[in-house]
Design an enzyme around this catalytic site. Structure first.
Site, mmCIF file in Angstrom:
data_model
loop_
_atom_site.group_PDB
_atom_site.id
_atom_site.type_symbol
_atom_site.label_atom_id
_atom_site.label_comp_id
_atom_site.label_asym_id
_atom_site.label_seq_id
_atom_site.Cartn_x
_atom_site.Cartn_y
_atom_site.Cartn_z
ATOM 1 C CD GLU A 196 89.285 93.062 35.929
ATOM 2 O OE1 GLU A 196 90.172 93.623 36.558
ATOM 3 O OE2 GLU A 196 89.503 92.144 35.113
ATOM 4 C CG ASP B 175 92.638 94.713 34.895
ATOM 5 O OD1 ASP B 175 92.732 93.696 34.188
ATOM 6 O OD2 ASP B 175 91.942 95.702 34.587
ATOM 7 C CE1 TYR C 227 94.816 96.532 33.227
ATOM 8 C CE2 TYR C 227 96.528 97.500 34.610
ATOM 9 C CZ TYR C 227 95.190 97.258 34.344
ATOM 10 O OH TYR C 227 94.221 97.756 35.188
#
EC number: 5.6.2.1
Length: 898
Positions: free
Chosen positions: A8, A95, A320
C-alpha cells in the site's frame, strides 16, 4: 524479468525491499486504486443519465458497484501497469484484513496480469516474517472481499440516501452515516442526561488522626448506627434521595454541629481487617485498547494514534495495528518473557507463559495482538525513535512485557474507629509484591510514581488503641452528572456495544468532529446544536439506524459474510429494497417530516426555543406580540446554554451592546458584543462611514463581564510589537489568533516562526525576553516541520528549496510546489541542481486544465475466479435531474469502511 510485489505505501515498500532477493521489485499502490465515485464529476458520461448514477451503486442490477479510478490514482495505476510489463510474477502483499484483501482484489481486476499471481500476507515486517510469508502465499479470499464490498455499499446507501434528506429538512451540507450517526447519538444522549441531571448536596466529616506520631485519615461512615449518604443514594433525575435508601443526609449546618460535638472526644479502634488480593496484568493491546490507553496516557487522539501506529508497523517496529485479537505467538511470548527476566529478574516472571482470549463483541480476524515486532523485542530507548513514535512504541512494549509478568499481590486494610455515636473508617492498601506494576500501571505514564500512589500506608493499629484526633473537617459534596465521553470512553462503548469495527473508530471520531457534530472541550466530546437536531430527526423517523443493537446486528452479518456464512446480495436487498427497506422508508417519510419541527431543538430546563437556521443556530422567544431572535455564537454548545446565557444574548439583541468605556486615545466608545464566533470587543460603532470597526476576540476563558477598560484597550492594540530578534533584527509580535494567543518572529524570506503562549503567559503583558524563550523551543504539532535538509535558494525567486519527510516519504518543497524524490535518489544524493527540474516539471503539470474521463468499471455480481475481471453492470436507462453544489459535505461515509 523480475517479480513484482505490490504493497500500500512507500514506507512499507522500502522496509520490505530490505528483506527480499535482488530480483524482487516492490511498488506501492498508495492505498485503494479504485472506489465508488466521490462526486457527480467522477461519474462517467455513459452513466450520468442513470437513476442510480450519483449513488454509484446499481440497485436495480444486483447492487453492482460502479468503480472509478480517482484522478489522484491514475498516475499510480499507470506506473504499476508499466512495472507489470517487466514482471514474470505478481505478488499482492497488501494488509491482511478486509481492506487489504479488497485492495489486492481491485489491483487484480485493474491490472489483469497475464503472469502467475500470489497473495502474500504477514502481520509484522521482519526478515523472518517476510520470508515465511513468501513461502506460504495463498489465493485472494473472496469472502473477505465480499464483506468489505458489502460494508462499502452499505455505507454508501445510508450516506447518500439519508444525507440529502437532512439537507432538505435541517440544513445544507449535513451528513448521516451507518456508524457515525450512532456515535453522535451516544454523545447526544449523554448530554441530554447531563442537562436533565438534578444536583443533590450532602456533607460528611473527615478526621486527621495520629497513632505513635504516624498520621492517617478516616472518613465518617455511620451515625447512630445508620449509614451516611453518598452520591449513589440520590436519584439523578430529581436530585432527591432514592426511596429505598435508609441513610443519614447531613446538610452544612448539621455537619458543623456534629464536628463541634465530636471535637475533643476520645476515639477508639473497634475493628481491623486485612484482605489479601491480587491484580492481574491486562492483555496485550488490540486496536481499540491501544486507542483508549494512548488517549488516557499520552493525550493522543484515536486518529493520531492510528497514524503513528501505521508508521511504526510499516517501519518494522510493531505488528499489524488493526486487530481485535489479544493472542500472542509462541515466539512473542518467549521474547516478552526474556525481557522480563533480563530487566526485572526471574521473580517478576509469571510462573507459566500466559495466553489471553478476546472477550469483545464481534471479535474477528485472527491476527496477533499489537506488540513489538520480531522474535527479540527492541528496548524503547535503543530504537532511535523520537517523540510520539517513541512514546507509543514504549506504551506497546510495556504492555506486552507486563502481560507475561507475575501478578501484583496487595493487601486491603480497613480500620473502624468510634467516637461517641459516630463510626469512621480508615482505608489503606499495602503492596506486598509489585509484580507487573514494576513495568506497567494502566492509566499511568510512570510506573514507579504510580506504584507509590497505589499504596496508602496506615500505622499499625489494633482493637482498643486510642489514636489522637488532631482535626475534624466538614466536607461538602455535590452529585455529579454522568461524564461526557472522551475519545477513550467512546471507543470503549462502541466496542462493547459491537458498533463499527476498532479499525474504523479513529476515522469515525475524526469525521464527527470535522463535520461539526462534536467539539472537543478539554478532551471531552461535546455535541453541537446541529447534532441534537439531526439525532432527534433520526430517532423519530429512522430509529433503527441510530440504535446500537440494530447496528451491532449489521456488524454480525458482515462478519458472517466474511466467513461465507451469509450471502451478501440477499442481505443488501433486504436492507435497502422492499416496503421496509431504507429506500422506501425515506420516500414515505420525506413528506411526513416538517422542516420547522426538524429544525427545532428541545433542551431540558430551557424555556427558549432553539432552531437551526441558514446561518447557524439561534434562539427564539416571544416578547409580547413580537418574537425576538438572537444568534448563538459558534463556539457555544447546548452544554453552555442556560437561562442566564439566553438572557445575555437577548439583551444584546434588544438593548444593544454593553459599553466598557471610552478609549483614552481616540475618544471612541468600546463595546463588548457576542458574535457567531464568541464574545469580542469593538472600537466605535458600525456606521455607513465605518462599516468595519476594529474588533478583537476575547481570549479563551475570559468572560465578557470580566473585561476592564484597560484590558479592552490592550486587546484592540494587538498585535503588540515586543522588539527585535537579537539575531535577525526582525520584529517579534504578540497577538491573538484562531488557536489562541501567540508570538511570531517575522524572518523575512524564511517566513514567519510562530509559538503559542503557555500557562501564565498573557498576550497583553508578555515581554521580549519571554517571547525569545518560547521561540527558542522546538515547534510542536501539525505545523512544526523542520527541513531534513536545506538544498539552497531557487535561482528565480531566491526562496528556499528544502527537503521534508512526509507520510509517503521524503519530498522536495519550494513555496507551494512539492515534488517526490525519483527512484534511486535519497536524502544524501539529492542536490539543488537535481531538484530544480523536478520542481519545474511538477509546477508545469499543475497548470494543465484539460480533464480526462474517469476510468470506470461497473462490477457485476458474479465473481468467477480471482484472476478474472468482473462483468460490466447494466441498468435501465432513466434520467434523473440532480443539482450539485460543490460546498456541500459529501454524504458518503467511506471513512467507516473497515
Amino acid at each position: 524479468m523480475s517479480k513484482l510485489v505490490i504493497v500500500e505505501s512507500p514506507t512499507k515498500a522500502r522496509t520490505i525491499r530490505n528483506y527480499l532477493p535482488q530480483d524482487y521489485r516492490v511498488e506501492a499502490s498508495m492505498g485503494h486504486v479504485r472506489d465508488l465515485p466521490a462526486s457527480a464529476e467522477e461519474v462517467p458520461a455513459a452513466y450520468k443519465d442513470k437513476s442510480w448514477a450519483n449513488l454509484g451503486v446499481n440497485v436495480e442490477d444486483h447492487f453492482s458497484p460502479l468503480y472509478v479510478i480517482p484522478k489522484s490514482k491514475k498516475k499510480v495505476v499507470k506506473e504499476l501497469q508499466t512495472a507489470l510489463k517487466n514482471a514474470d510474477e505478481v505478488i499482492l502483499a497488501t494488509d491482511e484484513d478486509r481492506e487489504g484483501e479488497s485492495i489486492s482484489w481491485h489491483l487484480l481486476q485493474l491490472l489483469q496480469p497475464k503472469v502467475p499471481i500470489k497473495r502474500m500476507v504477514f502481520h509484522e515486517i521482519t526478515q523472518e516474517a517476510i520470508r515465511s510469508a513468501l513461502e506460504n502465499c495463498r489465493d485472494i479470499d473472496e469472502n473477505l472481499v465480499h464483506a468489505q464490498e458489502t460494508r462499502r455499499i452499505l455505507d454508501r446507501l445510508v450516506g447518500y440516501t439519508l444525507s440529502p434528506l437532512l439537507w432538505k429538512k435541517i440544513a445544507w451540507g449535513l451528513s448521516a452515516g451507518r456508524v457515525q450517526s450512532v456515535a453522535v447519538r451516544l454523545i447526544v444522549q449523554r448530554e441530554r442526561a447531563r442537562r436533565a441531571f438534578k444536583t443533590a448536596g450532602y456533607w460528611d466529616l473527615k478526621a486527621e488522626l495520629e497513632q505513635n506520631k504516624n498520621p492517617f485519615q478516616a472518613k465518617l461512615m455511620t451515625l447512630g448506627g445508620t449509614k451516611l449518604a453518598n452520591g449513589s443514594d440520590f436519584d439523578p433525575n430529581t436530585g432527591a434521595l432514592l426511596p429505598d435508601k435508609q441513610v443519614v443526609v447531613l446538610d452544612e449546618a448539621q455537619a458543623i454541629a456534629l464536628k463541634e460535638r465530636l471535637t475533643g472526644k476520645p476515639w477508639a479502634v473497634v475493628n481491623t481487617e486485612e484482605k489479601p488480593g491480587v491484580r492481574k496484568p491486562s492483555p496485550p493491546f488490540t486496536t481499540s485498547t491501544l486507542q483508549q490507553e494512548a488517549n488516557r496516557k499520552l493525550g493522543i487522539s484515536a486518529r493520531d494514534t492510528m497514524r503513528v501506529a501505521q508508521k511504526l508497523y510499516e517501519e518494522g517496529y510493531i505488528t499489524y495495528m488493526r486487530t481485535d485479537s489479544v493472542h500472542l505467538s509462541d515466539q512473542a511470548v518467549t521474547a516478552a518473557r526474556n525481557c522480563v527476566q533480563q530487566m526485572y529478574g526471574k521473580e517478576y516472571l509469571s510462573p507459566q507463559p500466559k495466553q489471553y482470549t478476546t472477550k469483545s463483541k464481534g471479535a474477528q480476524e485472527a491476527h496477533e495482538a499489537i506488540r513489538p515486532a520480531g522474535t527479540e523485542f527492541r528496548i524503547p530507548n535503543q530504537t532511535g525513535l523520537k517523540d510520539r513514535e517513541l512514546a507509543l512504541y514504549e506504551l506497546i512494549w510495556k504492555r506486552t512485557v507486563a502481560c507475561q509478568m507475575a501478578d501484583a499481590r496487595i493487601t486491603q486494610l480497613s480500620v473502624l474507629l468510634k467516637v461517641e455515636d459516630a463510626e469512621f473508617r480508615a482505608a489503606g492498601k499495602r503492596i506486598d509484591f509489585p509484580g507487573y506494576f514494576r513495568a506497567y500501571v494502566e492509566g499511568s505514564d510512570d510506573p514507579d510514581a504510580a506504584l507509590e500512589n497505589q499504596e496508602v500506608i496506615l500505622p499499625p493499629l489494633k482493637v482498643g488503641d486510642r489514636p489522637n484526633c488532631r482535626e475534624i473537617d466538614t466536607v461538602g459534596h455535590e452529585t455529579q452528572p454522568p461524564a461526557r465521553y472522551t475519545e477513550a470512553s467512546l471507543v470503549k462503548t462502541l466496542e462493547s456495544e459491537g458498533v463499527g469495527r476498532p479499525s474504523t473508530y479513529a476515522s469515525i471520531i475524526g469525521t464527527i468532529i470535522d463535520r461539526g457534530y462534536v467539539q472537543m472541550r478539554s478532551k471531552a466530546l461535546t455535541p453541537t446544536f446541529t447534532a441534537f437536531a439531526v439525532v432527534s430527526l433520526l430517532e423519530s423517523h429512522f430509529p433503527d439506524l441510530v440504535d446500537t443493537g440494530f447496528t451491532s446486528r449489521m456488524e454480525q452479518k458482515l462478519d458472517e459474510i466474511a466467513i461465507g456464512k451469509t450471502q451478501w446480495l440477499p442481505y443488501l436487498q433486504g436492507f435497502f429494497l422492499g416496503e421496509s427497506g431504507l429506500e422506501n422508508q425515506v420516500k414515505v417519510r420525506q413528506d411526513q417530516i416538517d422542516p420547522a419541527i426538524a429544525k427545532a431543538i428541545e433542551l431540558e430546563n430551557l424555556a427558549a426555543k432553539v432552531k437551526i437556521g441558514k446561518f447557524g443556530p439561534y434562539i427564539e422567544i416571544p416578547q409580547g406580540e413580537e418574537i425576538i431572535t438572537a444568534s448563538i455564537p459558534q463556539d457555544l454548545t447546548p452544554a453552555d446554554l442556560n437561562p442566564e446565557q439566553v438572557a445575555v444574548l437577548l439583551k444584546q439583541k434588544t438593548e444593544g451592546p454593553d459599553k466598557v468605556g471610552i478609549h483614552p486615545e481616540t475618544g471612541e466608545p468600546i463595546f463588548i458584543l457576542i458574535g457567531a464566533y464568541g464574545p469580542y470587543v469593538q472600537l466605535g460603532e458600525a456606521t455607513e462611514e465605518n462599516k468595519k470597526p476594529k474588533r478583537t476576540s476575547l481570549p479563551k476563558g475570559v468572560k465578557p463581564e470580566d473585561v476592564t477598560l484597560e484590558m479592552a484597550v490592550g486587546l484592540l492594540a494587538l498585535p503588540r510589537n515586543l522588539g527585535e530578534h537579537p539575531e535577525s533584527g526582525k520584529n517579534i509580535k504578540a497577538s491573538l489568533g484562531r488557536f489562541g494567543p501567540y508570538v511570531v518572529h517575522d524572518q523575512g524570506k524564511d517566513g514567519k516562526d510562530y509559538r503559542s503562549l503557555k500557562g501564565d503567559d498573557d498576550v497583553l503583558t508578555i515581554t521580549l525576553e519571554r517571547a525569545l524563550e518560547l521561540l527558542a523551543e522546538p515547534k510542536r504539532g501539525r505545523g512544526s516541520r523542520t527541513p531534513l535538509k536545506q538544498l539552497g535558494l531557487h535561482p528565480e525567486d531566491q526562496e528556499p528549496v528544502n527537503l521534508f519527510k512526509g507520510p509517503y516519504g521524503v519530498y522536495i518543497k519550494h513555496g507551494k510546489v512539492n515534488a517526490s524524490l525519483p527512484e534511486g535518489e535519497t536524502e544524501e544524493t539529492i542536490t539543488l541542481e537535481k531538484a530544480l527540474p523536478l520542481l519545474a516539471e511538477k509546477a508545469g503539470s499543475g497548470k494543465k486544465t484539460s480533464r480526462k474521463k474517469a476510468t470506470t468499471t461497473a462490477k457485476g455480481t458474479k465473481k468467477t475466479t480471482s484472476k478474472k475481471a468482473s462483468a460490466t453492470g447494466t441498468a435501465k436507462k432513466t434520467t434523473t435531474k440532480r443539482t450539485t453544489r460543490k460546498k456541500a459535505a459529501s454524504p458518503d461515509q467511506s471513512s467507516e469502511a473497515g
